[in-house]
Design a protein around this motif. Structure first.
Motif, PDB file in Angstrom:
ATOM      1  N   ALA A 196       2.352   1.722  -3.430  1.00 41.88           N
ATOM      2  CA  ALA A 196       1.357   2.348  -4.309  1.00 41.88           C
ATOM      3  C   ALA A 196       1.260   3.845  -4.029  1.00 41.88           C
ATOM      4  N   ALA A 197       1.281   4.203  -2.754  1.00 42.16           N
ATOM      5  CA  ALA A 197       1.199   5.615  -2.384  1.00 42.16           C
ATOM      6  C   ALA A 197       2.394   6.385  -2.941  1.00 42.16           C
ATOM      7  N   PHE A 234       0.511  -4.228  -3.122  1.00 43.38           N
ATOM      8  CA  PHE A 234       0.452  -3.234  -4.198  1.00 43.38           C
ATOM      9  C   PHE A 234      -0.773  -3.484  -5.077  1.00 43.38           C
ATOM     10  N   GLU A 235      -0.966  -4.719  -5.473  1.00 42.70           N
ATOM     11  CA  GLU A 235      -2.114  -5.050  -6.337  1.00 42.70           C
ATOM     12  C   GLU A 235      -3.434  -4.763  -5.614  1.00 42.70           C
ATOM     13  N   LEU A 266       4.251   5.681  -5.495  1.00 39.88           N
ATOM     14  CA  LEU A 266       4.175   5.787  -6.952  1.00 39.88           C
ATOM     15  C   LEU A 266       3.096   6.792  -7.357  1.00 39.88           C
ATOM     16  N   ALA A 267       2.002   6.855  -6.572  1.00 45.11           N
ATOM     17  CA  ALA A 267       0.963   7.853  -6.845  1.00 45.11           C
ATOM     18  C   ALA A 267       1.517   9.262  -6.686  1.00 45.11           C
ATOM     19  N   ALA A 312      -3.909  -2.528  -3.308  1.00 38.21           N
ATOM     20  CA  ALA A 312      -4.084  -1.074  -3.242  1.00 38.21           C
ATOM     21  C   ALA A 312      -4.593  -0.537  -4.578  1.00 38.21           C
ATOM     22  N   ILE A 313      -4.088  -1.093  -5.675  1.00 39.72           N
ATOM     23  CA  ILE A 313      -4.543  -0.650  -7.000  1.00 39.72           C
ATOM     24  C   ILE A 313      -6.019  -1.003  -7.193  1.00 39.72           C
ATOM     25  N   ASP A 314      -6.389  -2.214  -6.796  1.00 34.91           N
ATOM     26  CA  ASP A 314      -7.807  -2.612  -6.873  1.00 34.91           C
ATOM     27  C   ASP A 314      -8.678  -1.620  -6.101  1.00 34.91           C
ATOM     28  N   ARG A 315      -8.252  -1.349  -4.877  1.00 41.34           N
ATOM     29  CA  ARG A 315      -9.046  -0.513  -3.984  1.00 41.34           C
ATOM     30  C   ARG A 315      -9.215   0.898  -4.549  1.00 41.34           C
ATOM     31  N   ILE A 316      -8.098   1.455  -5.026  1.00 38.84           N
ATOM     32  CA  ILE A 316      -8.145   2.837  -5.465  1.00 38.84           C
ATOM     33  C   ILE A 316      -8.910   2.959  -6.783  1.00 38.84           C
ATOM     34  N   ASN A 317      -8.864   1.934  -7.614  1.00 37.09           N
ATOM     35  CA  ASN A 317      -9.662   1.952  -8.845  1.00 37.09           C
ATOM     36  C   ASN A 317     -11.151   1.915  -8.520  1.00 37.09           C
ATOM     37  N   ILE A 343     -12.472   3.149  -5.776  1.00 33.79           N
ATOM     38  CA  ILE A 343     -12.788   4.488  -5.275  1.00 33.79           C
ATOM     39  C   ILE A 343     -12.940   5.470  -6.441  1.00 33.79           C
ATOM     40  N   GLU A 346       0.840  -1.194   0.000  1.00 34.69           N
ATOM     41  CA  GLU A 346       0.000   0.000   0.000  1.00 34.69           C
ATOM     42  C   GLU A 346       0.879   1.248   0.000  1.00 34.69           C
ATOM     43  N   GLN A 347       1.980   1.179   0.765  1.00 35.10           N
ATOM     44  CA  GLN A 347       2.901   2.320   0.800  1.00 35.10           C
ATOM     45  C   GLN A 347       3.658   2.464  -0.518  1.00 35.10           C
TER      46      GLN A 347
END
Lengths: 367, 367
Positions: free
Chosen positions: A228-229, A353-354, A231-232, A356-361, A363, A225-226
């Motif tokens: 992903a953050a 990471f995957e 990279l965001a 987090a990407i699922d979650r943020i997509n 959202i 998750e961190q």
């Protein structure tokens, strides 16, 4: 997880891992990350040669790098003894008293004390590079500012990218002007030398300051998750360090330190000058408290503090004097609660990471 | 940008904005975010009533909230005068000398000095709530720990969710046990009262500590990339504050403060006890330097420090004494470089968020 930089380096995941341990660096590279071996402890170039041979044999021809400590400022015409002489007697007395208070035994006659970060390390690092450039390293990182111009040139001649740590956008710009290839944005929460600006603010500031140069985010990163953050925030990868200290491959100098790391919470570190004279995040101990106490003598500037405490730290580590025993580590130490293999920790990172990407997509309404 | 929490509150984007200015809170809500009006400055409940009437008329029936300052610990049987008497004369002398050194004029006779954060604010906040619960507020936030149990109950009876700020996972757990609905994880980089743990580490720690309760990430957030990062860390939204201080709708007490905010870099804040006696991030000024100087008298604990400096701060603000003039603000101040409308800043946030999602999906191989 692929960025322009990870593609350039031929690495599967944009996860860089700094470690003083060859076994950790090699395991990171094998797992699909980018292992970076810290060279500071190799006073003897032959030892470095031996460990790089080992790395070659254990990295499946995948890429890895080297991290050296090369002070940006050269110290000319002053000997180490001259500087030793600048340390006030009262500070030496304070070290002596503190060690006595905790009953820390002396070293045996002739026993070597640990490494020191001093202004005389440039030659040590240059000797290391004479060895390292014979190996197919892909990255050279420097922990203390940009390396000298001739070193950058030499790295580029060997197709080695050069990275330098920055604690502010101003540092990052200076590195870019010096001709380095990658900025490591070292946030407040990171272990080791670090500035005041936290990763959430520092990473995008550095990205903007040096674009199109790539930035790696460092500080507080121990989960997918961190990653992903980070990279965001615009980073082209993450620079991790602390989380590998409690892996089964890590060869910590003391079992008691590993136990302390596993038990520590995120609030159990302190950014203190006790180690080198510059602020560095580390476990808070009665040793750092003694130096940070407003009623104590206070720390000396770099390189004096490092020279002053080198022998004391060796004794504290050797005899595992619990209340004084520490190590550089970041705030992510609060999540380092079990000993697992590098591969397991790495798999957790990529899975997280995957997730987090699922979650943020979801959202963002894109799931 | 929709999370479970934003859906529950009926808000288009999971962006919460704390502000002392009704015009900013209303504009945030109209833009599709969630405006939270800070109530601390309303000593007179009728003034709050007037501004909530105005909010009602300017929020298009969209949701908004209120932020109060209710100390977790009640002070019983001690008067404000008793506590004033505990302030050492030498500290009063230091205030006097510092103001004299900078030629800060006195207030006119009978002129009121500014608000104070003290142990006697609970009654003030209760009077505010007597007014606020007549309005359709959807959220009640408390800046100093969990509100008292009866206040939480009263909020719930009015279908108002209760949020509390936390600087550590331990705080977050305590809030959850007290029955609040939302934890605001306030990272080191945030403006105002803040702890030592930076957002990159604090947010996921709080998420894990109180799941399934929702966490809002606070600290260092001023761009859509930072919103994406916070959501990747597991937050159900972001709690912003600083970035709205330089919007055209903000009614800052002094033009000179706005100019200072626009000019400041991320390194120009300091976490100091100068304001209230507890560490709060604010612009670094010669005033904070004087209090943080190891050769000075040092700060007093809350609530003494707040009582000690209240009149001085009013004078510094009123007469715009540049070197001493500050305001609470987070490290994101380095990105607050132009005055724009709330709508423009908000549009930038949502556009930046979409950009970050595009980028990270590309990195994850999902584009």
């Amino acid at each position: 997880m692929q960025t322009e930089l990870s593609k350039k380096l031929g690495v599967e995941h944009a996860v860089f891992g700094f470690t003083p341990f060859p076994a950790v660096a090699a395991a990171l590279t094998r797992a699909g990350g980018f292992g970076v071996l810290g060279a500071v402890r190799y006073k003897d170039p032959d030892e470095l040669k031996r460990d790089l041979d080992w790395m070659e044999a254990h990295t499946d021809a995948k890429p890895y790098g080297l991290d050296v400590v090369m002070p940006a400022k050269k110290v000319e015409g002053v000997s180490e003894a001259d500087v030793e002489a600048m340390i006030p007697a009262s500070h030496r007395e304070f070290v002596k008293e503190t060690l006595a208070k905790y009953g820390v035994p002396e070293l045996a006659d002739g026993e070597a004390s640990g490494w020191r970060i001093t202004g005389w390390m440039e030659q040590v690092a240059r000797n290391q590079l004479d060895v390292a450039f014979d190996y197919p390293i892909k990255l050279l990182a420097n922990a203390l500012g940009s390396p000298p111009a001739d070193v950058i040139q030499r790295a580029h001649d060997h197709n080695v990218l050069v990275a330098a740590l920055a604690g502010s956008a101003r540092h990052a710009r200076k590195h870019a002007e010096a001709g380095i290839d990658i900025v490591v944005a070292q946030g407040y929460e990171a272990g080791g030398h670090t500035g005041e600006i936290a990763s959430m603010v520092l990473t995008p500031e550095c990205v903007e300051a040096v674009a199109p140069l790539p930035v790696l985010a460092a500080g507080g990163i121990g989960s997918g998750e961190q990653v992903a953050a980070a990279l965001a925030l615009g980073a082209q990868g993450v620079w991790t360090g602390s989380i590998w200290l409690t892996t089964t491959e890590a060869d910590m100098h003391s079992r008691a330190v590993t136990e302390k790391l596993l038990a520590a919470g995120s609030g159990d570190t302190v950014r203190s000058r006790a180690l080198t004279g510059k602020p560095a995040r580390q476990l808070r101990t009665e040793w750092t408290d003694a130096w940070d106490d407003p009623n104590g003598p206070g720390t000396l500037p770099m390189p004096l503090q490092g020279l002053l405490v080198a022998e004391a730290l060796t004794r504290i580590q050797k005899y595992e004097v619990e209340p004084l025993l520490g190590t550089p580590v970041g705030q992510i130490v609060g999540r380092m609660n079990s000993e697992r293999s590098v591969q397991e920790v790495f798999d957790d990172l990529t899975r997280g990471f995957e997730r987090a990407i699922d979650r943020i997509n979801k959202i963002a309404g894109r799931a």
